[in-house]
Structures are given as structure tokens and as C-alpha cells.
Design a protein around this motif. Structure first.
Motif, PDB file in Angstrom:
ATOM      1  N   GLU A  82      90.409  -6.315  65.724  1.00  0.00           N
ATOM      2  CA  GLU A  82      90.962  -6.795  66.438  1.00  0.00           C
ATOM      3  C   GLU A  82      91.529  -5.526  67.567  1.00  0.00           C
ATOM      4  OE1 GLU A  82      90.719 -11.852  67.043  1.00  0.00           O
ATOM      5  OE2 GLU A  82      92.105 -10.932  66.664  1.00  0.00           O
ATOM      6  N   LEU A  83      91.131  -5.610  68.818  1.00  0.00           N
ATOM      7  CA  LEU A  83      91.643  -5.785  69.803  1.00  0.00           C
ATOM      8  C   LEU A  83      92.212  -6.059  71.507  1.00  0.00           C
ATOM      9  CD1 LEU A  83      88.657  -2.476  70.214  1.00  0.00           C
ATOM     10  CD2 LEU A  83      91.025  -2.097  69.100  1.00  0.00           C
ATOM     11  N   ALA A 138      92.318 -12.247  72.617  1.00  0.00           N
ATOM     12  CA  ALA A 138      91.621 -10.521  72.554  1.00  0.00           C
ATOM     13  C   ALA A 138      90.438  -9.616  73.258  1.00  0.00           C
ATOM     14  CB  ALA A 138      90.971 -10.014  70.237  1.00  0.00           C
ATOM     15  N   ALA A 139      91.049  -8.606  73.485  1.00  0.00           N
ATOM     16  CA  ALA A 139      89.922  -7.711  74.317  1.00  0.00           C
ATOM     17  C   ALA A 139      88.319  -7.225  73.752  1.00  0.00           C
ATOM     18  CB  ALA A 139      90.886  -6.482  74.920  1.00  0.00           C
ATOM     19  N   GLY A 140      89.069  -7.342  72.447  1.00  0.00           N
ATOM     20  CA  GLY A 140      87.415  -7.106  72.000  1.00  0.00           C
ATOM     21  C   GLY A 140      87.877  -6.935  70.564  1.00  0.00           C
ATOM     22  N   HIS A 141      87.030  -5.810  69.795  1.00  0.00           N
ATOM     23  CA  HIS A 141      85.996  -5.648  68.514  1.00  0.00           C
ATOM     24  C   HIS A 141      86.461  -4.400  67.760  1.00  0.00           C
ATOM     25  CE1 HIS A 141      86.519 -10.312  67.819  1.00  0.00           C
ATOM     26  NE2 HIS A 141      86.807 -10.068  67.133  1.00  0.00           N
ATOM     27  N   ILE A 142      86.595  -3.829  67.116  1.00  0.00           N
ATOM     28  CA  ILE A 142      86.008  -2.331  66.465  1.00  0.00           C
ATOM     29  C   ILE A 142      84.558  -2.829  65.545  1.00  0.00           C
ATOM     30  CG2 ILE A 142      86.556  -0.581  64.537  1.00  0.00           C
ATOM     31  CD1 ILE A 142      88.401  -0.146  66.733  1.00  0.00           C
ATOM     32  N   ALA A 143      83.588  -2.211  66.021  1.00  0.00           N
ATOM     33  CA  ALA A 143      82.316  -2.101  65.510  1.00  0.00           C
ATOM     34  C   ALA A 143      82.044  -1.540  64.075  1.00  0.00           C
ATOM     35  CB  ALA A 143      81.209  -2.209  66.413  1.00  0.00           C
TER      36      ALA A 143
END
Length: 341
Positions: free
Chosen positions: A280-281, A290-295
Motif C-alpha cells: 500500500e501507498l 490508502a493513496a494507491g498500491h505498488i503494481a
């Protein structure tokens, strides 16, 4: 007869679950991948083979891209979605003789093949594991074109995603100097010997880094059902047709495109920490979520990780995106190698 994995072991490769990890010096392999011509085993990718007179039509109705014009001259990039419009996989689709071949991470080959098979019903299609039929290699670098032409003995494709074929092999062009090579097992060892005499053999980590730097995302088990295609820049990479008609999740993809509701996008970044797919970001711009995720993530030549991150665009604009926690390592964003509108 020596198997492909046994052969690679004899060449100094360290193998885990039939995937090449490295050839003894991951730092040197990454350094070579930056500026030299490298040779990678791509056993970390599997192949689904679809055979039968309705194979192409069947797959066309399941994925985000248009296969009506698919020939053995060019591959297609596409996503396979849940009913919610989120990617369960993304992959290359290729034609070789009467077969349609789907190349995707090996960890997803079996579940995606099973899911596709559920929808075949009365269609004249049979799905199989085609991995044992083709050894997959990657070649990248300034000498890739000349070396492959010399070793394989036929012209290479001129255009991106173009394919050319030999009697026991075929080649797909992924970039100016990056190629996937498919070899029948009986010729693979001889081709590897000739190429490795001039190229630096590298493991899966170096190839993953090249793909991250190319800005090409790959859905992994950790990120299944996370991203609609536009979040992963699939339409920018030619992986979505908006004119092909229905497929699972198509309405969500169309709504996201025409109503402009995609607030998260795929970005290239560097982080001085260990990152893995699914992390998670966080950002001060979004204090409650959360602002996003590592793909995708790969160890970078200079240390730390280069990552493809699906992040809320406002957080990137604010310049504050952090790994795993609100006080985690900051992401330093880099330009993608293709235009992003």
C-alpha cells in the motif's frame, strides 16, 4: 534428454520453481541490463494454448482488445477482467499456425486457464498448458537485432508488437531493442549457447527491472482484481479497444473512459526501500485512506527499488507518496517512456 531447467542449472543458474533467479551476481546482471545486451530465461511466464476453429472468436469475447484481425504477424496486449471491470490478468496474445497463445505470469497460468475453460461451454475450443512446448527467452540491448538475426537466420520484426517466424521458433518485438524469443525445446539449448557467448545471461530480476522501466505493468496474484485497465495505463499501451463490443467488465471500462472517472494512474518511481507488488501507498493528501498500491517492483541497479505504482493523481501532484506507511520511504517519481495525457 536433459530438461530445460536441468540445462540452465548446468549453465550456472539458480532455479526456484523452474524460474531463473540469477546467475550468481545479481548486481552485475542489473548493471549489464542498463547498457549491454542481456539474455534472460523467461520461465517466470507461462503459456496458455487455445486450439480449435473458434479459439480466436472465443478469446475475443473475453478480453479487452480486439482479436478479429489477429494474425501471426503481430501480437496483441490485453486484459482479462472480472465483472467489476478490474483486471484478473493482463497478457500478450499471439498466433502461431492454428494456435492462439496467451503469455502471462506462470503463477496465474493455471487459474486463468481454468477460468477461461469455464466459459468455453459449447465453443469449439480446447485450452491447454502450452508452456512445455516453447522455451521463452528475452533479449535486450544494443546488439539484440544483429545477434538474433545471425543466430536465428531470419529477419526480425520491424514494428512494435510485430512477429516473425522460423520453422522451430518465432520472435516478438517488444521495444526498439527488446525481444521475446520462443523456441521449440529441441533447439533451445543450441540457441542459448550461441546467444550467451555474446550476451550477459541475467535472471528474472533483471528482466523484471527492464519491464518496470519500460512502464509495462503485469498483474500478479497480489494485485488481481485491484485495477481497472485505465488505472494501469492499459489503453495507453494499446491494450484496450473501445470499439470491439461486449466482454466481461466492458461497461465499467467504457464508463471510466468516457465519464473521466479514473483518478488513479500508473506512475514510474524509485524508492530507497524494499517494495513488492501489492504494497500500500499513503499520502497526506488522502488522510483517511490508502493513496494507491505498488503494481510491480524490481531491485534497481543503484540500490532501492524501481516501481510501477497505481496512485491517486492528486497525491503525485502534491509530491507526497510514501511506501507502506504515512511516514514510510518517499517515492521519487520518474517520467514514463511513453506519453501520458
Amino acid at each position: 534428454m536433459t530438461t530445460w531447467t536441468e540445462y540452465l542449472s548446468s549453465q550456472g543458474a539458480t532455479l526456484v520453481d523452474a524460474t531463473v533467479v540469477d546467475f550468481g551476481d545479481a548486481v552485475a546482471e542489473l548493471a549489464a541490463a542498463e547498457s549491454h545486451t542481456v539474455l534472460a530465461d523467461l520461465s517466470q511466464f507461462g503459456l496458455i494454448g487455445l486450439a480449435g476453429e473458434e479459439a480466436q472468436t472465443f478469446l475475443h469475447g473475453q478480453i479487452t482488445n480486439d482479436l478479429r484481425g489477429l494474425t501471426d504477424k503481430a501480437a496483441v496486449f490485453a486484459g482479462y477482467l472480472s465483472a467489476k471491470g478490474r483486471m484478473l490478468a493482463n497478457f500478450l496474445v499471439m498466433k502461431r499456425a492454428e494456435d492462439v497463445l496467451v503469455m502471462l505470469p506462470a503463477a496465474l497460468r493455471e487459474p486463468i486457464q481454468k477460468r477461461l475453460s469455464m466459459f468455453i461451454l459449447r465453443s469449439k475450443v480446447k485450452a491447454r498448458d502450452a508452456g512445455p512446448e516453447w522455451v521463452r527467452l528475452g533479449v535486450n540491448g544494443p546488439d539484440a537485432v544483429s545477434l538474433l538475426h545471425e543466430v536465428l537466420g531470419y529477419a526480425l520484426p520491424d514494428s512494435l508488437m510485430g512477429m516473425t517466424h522460423g520453422e522451430q521458433s518465432f520472435v516478438l518485438r517488444l521495444g526498439d531493442q527488446r525481444f521475446d524469443v520462443f523456441l521449440q525445446p529441441e533447439v533451445a539449448q543450441a540457441v542459448w549457447q550461441k546467444l550467451s557467448a555474446c550476451c550477459k545471461p541475467v535472471g528474472a530480476g533483471a528482466w523484471d527491472w527492464l519491464m518496470v522501466r519500460a512502464g509495462v505493468p503485469m498483474v500478479l496474484p497480489q494485485t488481481q482484481d485491484h485495477f481497472v485497465p485505465q488505472m494501469a495505463n492499459m489503453e495507453l499501451l494499446g491494450g484496450v479497444s473501445f470499439n470491439k463490443g461486449c466482454y466481461p467488465g466492458q461497461e465499467i471500462v467504457a464508463r471510466s473512459q468516457y465519464l473521466g472517472k479514473v483518478k488513479r494512474r500508473l506512475f514510474l518511481a524509485h524508492v530507497d526501500a524494499v517494495a513488492v507488488a501489492g504494497d500500500e501507498l499513503f499520502s497526506s493528501e488522502l488522510p483517511d485512506q490508502a493513496a494507491g498500491h505498488i503494481a510491480n517492483a524490481a531491485v534497481a541497479p543503484g540500490g532501492g527499488c524501481d516501481v510501477l505504482a497505481v496512485v491517486h493523481s492528486s497525491c503525485v501532484e502534491a509530491g507526497d507518496v510514501r511506501l507502506k506507511a504515512r511516514d514510510g520511504a518517499p517515492l521519487a517519481f520518474l517520467p514514463l517512456p511513453y506519453p501520458v495525457s
